[in-house]
Design a protein around this motif. Structure first.
Motif, PDB file in Angstrom:
ATOM      1  N   SER A  30       0.818  -1.208   0.000  1.00 49.01           N
ATOM      2  CA  SER A  30       0.000   0.000   0.000  1.00 49.01           C
ATOM      3  C   SER A  30       0.854   1.261   0.000  1.00 49.01           C
ATOM      4  O   SER A  30       2.035   1.241   0.317  1.00 49.01           O
ATOM      5  N   ASN A  31       0.185   2.360  -0.358  1.00 53.87           N
ATOM      6  CA  ASN A  31       0.753   3.701  -0.218  1.00 53.87           C
ATOM      7  C   ASN A  31       2.058   3.894  -0.972  1.00 53.87           C
ATOM      8  O   ASN A  31       3.051   4.383  -0.437  1.00 53.87           O
ATOM      9  N   GLN A  32       2.037   3.492  -2.230  1.00 57.33           N
ATOM     10  CA  GLN A  32       3.132   3.806  -3.132  1.00 57.33           C
ATOM     11  C   GLN A  32       2.908   5.200  -3.710  1.00 57.33           C
ATOM     12  O   GLN A  32       1.816   5.759  -3.634  1.00 57.33           O
ATOM     13  N   SER A  33       3.940   5.781  -4.303  1.00 52.65           N
ATOM     14  CA  SER A  33       3.799   7.144  -4.811  1.00 52.65           C
ATOM     15  C   SER A  33       4.793   7.431  -5.922  1.00 52.65           C
ATOM     16  O   SER A  33       5.987   7.194  -5.772  1.00 52.65           O
ATOM     17  N   THR A  34       4.262   7.969  -7.021  1.00 49.56           N
ATOM     18  CA  THR A  34       5.094   8.464  -8.111  1.00 49.56           C
ATOM     19  C   THR A  34       5.104   9.987  -8.080  1.00 49.56           C
ATOM     20  O   THR A  34       4.213  10.618  -7.513  1.00 49.56           O
ATOM     21  N   ILE A  35       6.112  10.585  -8.697  1.00 55.31           N
ATOM     22  CA  ILE A  35       6.103  12.029  -8.941  1.00 55.31           C
ATOM     23  C   ILE A  35       5.868  12.248 -10.430  1.00 55.31           C
ATOM     24  O   ILE A  35       6.551  11.660 -11.269  1.00 55.31           O
ATOM     25  N   THR A  59       9.298   3.144  -7.289  1.00 56.27           N
ATOM     26  CA  THR A  59      10.400   2.390  -6.683  1.00 56.27           C
ATOM     27  C   THR A  59      11.443   3.329  -6.084  1.00 56.27           C
ATOM     28  O   THR A  59      12.247   2.930  -5.248  1.00 56.27           O
ATOM     29  N   VAL A  60      11.410   4.585  -6.517  1.00 51.57           N
ATOM     30  CA  VAL A  60      12.376   5.573  -6.028  1.00 51.57           C
ATOM     31  C   VAL A  60      11.691   6.711  -5.274  1.00 51.57           C
ATOM     32  O   VAL A  60      12.170   7.157  -4.241  1.00 51.57           O
ATOM     33  N   ALA A  61      10.542   7.158  -5.775  1.00 48.48           N
ATOM     34  CA  ALA A  61       9.921   8.377  -5.235  1.00 48.48           C
ATOM     35  C   ALA A  61       9.332   8.130  -3.846  1.00 48.48           C
ATOM     36  O   ALA A  61       9.935   8.484  -2.828  1.00 48.48           O
ATOM     37  N   GLY A  62       8.151   7.541  -3.783  1.00 48.18           N
ATOM     38  CA  GLY A  62       7.528   7.286  -2.481  1.00 48.18           C
ATOM     39  C   GLY A  62       7.213   8.548  -1.712  1.00 48.18           C
ATOM     40  O   GLY A  62       7.212   8.559  -0.473  1.00 48.18           O
ATOM     41  N   THR A  63       6.902   9.632  -2.420  1.00 50.39           N
ATOM     42  CA  THR A  63       6.780  10.939  -1.781  1.00 50.39           C
ATOM     43  C   THR A  63       5.330  11.294  -1.465  1.00 50.39           C
ATOM     44  O   THR A  63       4.382  10.704  -1.980  1.00 50.39           O
ATOM     45  N   ASN A  64       5.200  12.313  -0.628  1.00 53.50           N
ATOM     46  CA  ASN A  64       3.918  12.965  -0.401  1.00 53.50           C
ATOM     47  C   ASN A  64       4.099  14.454  -0.677  1.00 53.50           C
ATOM     48  O   ASN A  64       3.935  14.904  -1.788  1.00 53.50           O
ATOM     49  N   GLY A  65       4.511  15.242   0.327  1.00 58.20           N
ATOM     50  CA  GLY A  65       4.701  16.671   0.132  1.00 58.20           C
ATOM     51  C   GLY A  65       5.962  16.996  -0.650  1.00 58.20           C
ATOM     52  O   GLY A  65       6.999  16.338  -0.494  1.00 58.20           O
ATOM     53  N   LEU A  66       5.871  18.022  -1.499  1.00 57.80           N
ATOM     54  CA  LEU A  66       7.008  18.533  -2.261  1.00 57.80           C
ATOM     55  C   LEU A  66       7.151  20.023  -1.963  1.00 57.80           C
ATOM     56  O   LEU A  66       6.158  20.738  -1.855  1.00 57.80           O
ATOM     57  N   ALA A  67       8.388  20.489  -1.861  1.00 59.93           N
ATOM     58  CA  ALA A  67       8.650  21.904  -1.584  1.00 59.93           C
ATOM     59  C   ALA A  67       9.980  22.289  -2.208  1.00 59.93           C
ATOM     60  O   ALA A  67      10.718  21.429  -2.717  1.00 59.93           O
ATOM     61  N   ILE A  68      10.270  23.568  -2.157  1.00 65.72           N
ATOM     62  CA  ILE A  68      11.528  24.068  -2.701  1.00 65.72           C
ATOM     63  C   ILE A  68      12.156  25.000  -1.676  1.00 65.72           C
ATOM     64  O   ILE A  68      11.460  25.828  -1.081  1.00 65.72           O
TER      65      ILE A  68
END
Length: 386
Positions: A104-109, A125-134
């Motif tokens: 569960s809870n995989q994530s692509t960008i 397989t690499v990302a697995g992200t939720n929030g993105l910022a700079i």
């Protein structure tokens, strides 16, 4: 006759330190203002703080042709505008493997240049992200539920470099949302949902089931040199131990604003320390954004004449008075906010949908919910890219 006091050496000894302390305080305050103004200036034109938001004739329009990668639930989160494109996380779960295990809870960008088809920028397989910022050096910073970390992701090579991964020898639960101060201090929320199903909960920070205020879900502060410590947010407001979620800084960076299942609070922020919480909303909160006039944009759920769970963007001014709402039509749950476009005046809003409610198709008002997606509206104010 006017009498003059002759200043003695002792008077000078007492006066000079006071004058020096006053000078240092004023210089420090000016430096804080200059630093904050400089940081805001990356996204806000001079004088933009004086622009009054005008919501007349403004509504959110759903973007067409936004592909989804997962079966069942898809969640679009963490929108970030950078260099002419919107980057975002698409969360969900693949079908069961040969052993009937569902990871569960995989994530692509994804990367989307409006007017073209979105493309996967980094797979799950690499990302697995939720929030993105700079950050203020132009680095991509992400909260990563895949391994419970906060990381840099290189724009060119896409190499993932950890910033923090653990606290007191346990992985974070599932870092969710983040905000970055002008000195590159990172604040992030760490609820215990969205932790992948192959993670042993005993190895995470923990926290209770929904509705519980058991410690373990926190808001952390990461200094620019990578040192991580929990803030006092959940000590001051134990209700935020239940799925803390959206987080942002006020325009002057003197308040930290945090939302979760129980509502939204603003905390005074000084030298990285929070105090004096004030509750702003009492509805469940997901994402937060802000514009250059100091308004805060809050994704939340409310009752309405047409839906018991109407999905809204509630807008608060810099004094945290509610000044308007935007409805997000036919979506299951509205998630997050970012400003983009060439002039920074396009508001992007993301949403999720789990298509089935038990054995029935999920309803949004009187119609079937639309799949997870992206909405946008043109505003008369500039805003921040995440």
């Amino acid at each position: 006759m006017t009498k003059f006091k002759v200043m003695t050496l002792n008077d000078l000894k007492l006066t000079i330190p006071l004058l020096f302390a006053s000078f240092i305080t004023n210089v420090s305050a000016a430096a804080d203002v200059d630093q904050s103004t400089k940081a805001n200036g990356a996204y806000c034109a001079p004088g933009s703080e004086q622009v009054q938001l005008d919501l007349s004739n403004v509504s959110l329009t759903r973007e067409q042709g936004i592909p989804l990668i997962y079966q069942g639930m898809n969640n679009i989160e963490g929108p970030l505008w950078h260099d002419g494109a919107l980057y975002y996380s698409n969360l969900g779960s693949h079908q069961a493997n040969d052993q009937d295990f569902v990871l569960s809870n995989q994530s692509t960008i994804w990367r989307w240049v409006p007017g073209t088809k979105p493309e996967v920028w980094l797979d799950d397989t690499v990302a697995g992200t939720n929030g993105l910022a700079i950050d203020n050096n132009g680095n991509l910073v992400a909260t990563r539920q895949l391994d419970g970390s906060v990381v840099y992701i290189d724009w060119q090579t896409k190499k993932v470099s950890p910033i923090v991964t653990r606290y007191e020898d346990k992985r974070f639960n599932s870092p969710n949302d983040l905000t970055i101060a002008d000195d590159n201090t990172i604040y992030f929320t760490d609820p215990n949902w969205n932790t992948p199903s192959n993670i042993d909960p005993a190895n995470t920070q923990g926290g209770g089931a929904p509705g519980s205020q058991v410690p373990g879900q926190r808001i952390y502060r990461v200094s620019a040199d990578g040192k991580v410590n929990p803030t006092l947010v959940t000590e001051l407001v134990p209700a935020l131990r239940d799925k803390p979620n959206g987080i942002t800084l006020s325009l002057d960076q003197k308040q930290l604003i945090v939302g979760g299942i129980a509502g939204l609070w603003a905390f005074e922020l000084k030298s990285g320390r929070v105090s004096n919480p004030k509750q702003l909303l009492n509805t469940p909160i997901d994402g937060l954004g802000k514009d250059c006039s100091g308004n805060i944009y809050v994704t939340t759920t409310r009752n309405s004449p047409t839906r018991t769970d109407d999905q809204l963007v509630v807008i608060l001014n810099k004094n945290y008075d509610e000044i308007g709402t935007l409805t997000v039509p036919e979506i299951h749950i509205v998630t997050n906010i970012a400003f983009g476009g060439e002039d920074g005046r396009t508001l992007y809003v993301t949403g999720l949908t789990a298509p089935m409610d038990g054995n029935k198709v999920r309803q949004c008002g009187n119609a079937d919910c639309l799949p997870a997606g992206i909405y946008r509206a043109r505003l008369n104010v500039q805003g921040f890219p995440y």
